[in-house]
Design a protein around this motif. Structure first.
Motif: not given
Length: 297
Positions: A191-195, A209-229
């Motif tokens: 799951r870590y690699c697929l993320l 899912g409910d894994d707090y470490i991966m949820k924070r990575v998911k949030d970071r991915l979403e933010n970076l994907s909309s970050d202009e820089e």
């Protein structure tokens, strides 16, 4: 019907593609100061280094010290240390001849710099290199391959290199075998690699899912994907890759054409030695009269 179409369009927009697996994104995710546990968890899953030891992890400058002003500056993707244990992490998106010669050189530079300010070679250290490969490098199809220096017949590990270990993470194999599996059937490491390879927001949400470490990575991915820089860095990296591929392909085609031209000249030279009519040679080789004349002269 119209409402469903509008809803589908909204879902499609919400599930837009995330930025791909490129160096800038890879480093931004693994070196996120707000979520250091993801890097630690990956290292733990790969190397089995205990979590309590990983609490002392230090992010190092990834630009290697050079000893000669004429040397070209080189930079690893990520270097961390845990006491006298160094971990060099590389994302290898595409294979090319010399990929792992380059990475091995990073290990040598780390070792060299360790002893640079020492007055002896007795002090021990260890270097681990973790290669995240987005292609099949080794013949065996394994998620994690561990390479050490061994005697071929007895498998005895070389004592001088027992602390120098290379790991290859076969992301291509993990994606092929795990991407469409139910999340419940996947290991934590998968799951870590697929993320890291998530292509859409919905997939990232589902795999975390409910894994707090991966949820924070998911949030970071979403933010970076909309970050202009970050988008600018991503576009620049993709463009640089296109230019590199164009140069390689152009050089290859040029070499083929050059080889064909030399081949035609050699054929024409042999035909002239055989005393064949020039018109026959021109027709057979498609060379010009001037090119034939140069061969005669």
């Amino acid at each position: 019907m119209i409402k469903n179409i509008v809803k589908d369009k909204m879902n499609e927009k919400d599930d837009k593609l995330l930025l791909g697996i490129v160096d800038c994104m890879f480093k931004a995710i693994l070196l996120d100061p707000n979520n250091p546990d993801y890097l630690k968890a990956l290292i733990h899953e790969i190397t089995n280094i205990p979590f309590d030891m990983l609490e002392d992890i230090t992010i190092l400058n990834s630009e290697h010290v050079i000893n000669n002003k004429m040397d070209k500056k080189v930079r690893s993707d990520i270097i961390v240390s845990i006491g006298k244990q160094y971990i060099n992490i590389e994302m290898n998106k595409k294979y090319y001849k010399g990929t792992f010669n380059k990475n091995d050189n990073y290990m040598k530079l780390i070792a060299s710099n360790f002893y640079k300010n020492k007055d002896n070679y007795l002090e021990s250290y260890s270097i681990i290199q973790i290669n995240f490969d987005y292609f099949n490098y080794l013949k065996n199809e394994k998620e994690i391959s561990k390479l050490v220096y061994k005697e071929m017949d007895t498998n005895e590990v070389d004592p001088n290199f027992e602390n120098s270990i290379k790991y290859h993470i076969n992301l291509a194999y993990i994606k092929k075998t795990c991407y469409n599996k139910p999340v419940k059937s996947l290991s934590r490491f998968e799951r870590y690699c697929l993320l890291l390879m998530a292509e859409t927001k919905n997939f990232a949400r589902n795999i975390s899912g409910d894994d707090y470490i991966m949820k924070r990575v998911k949030d970071r991915l979403e933010n970076l994907s909309s970050d202009e820089e970050m988008i600018g860095l991503y576009d620049a990296e993709i463009e640089a890759e296109k230019i590199k591929n164009t140069q390689i392909k152009g050089a290859r085609l040029e070499g083929i054409e050059e080889g064909r031209a030399k081949g035609k000249l050699e054929i024409a030279r042999n035909m002239l030695k055989m005393g064949l009519d020039r018109n026959i040679i021109l027709e057979a080789t498609k060379l010009s009269n001037s090119e034939i004349e140069e061969l005669i002269d």
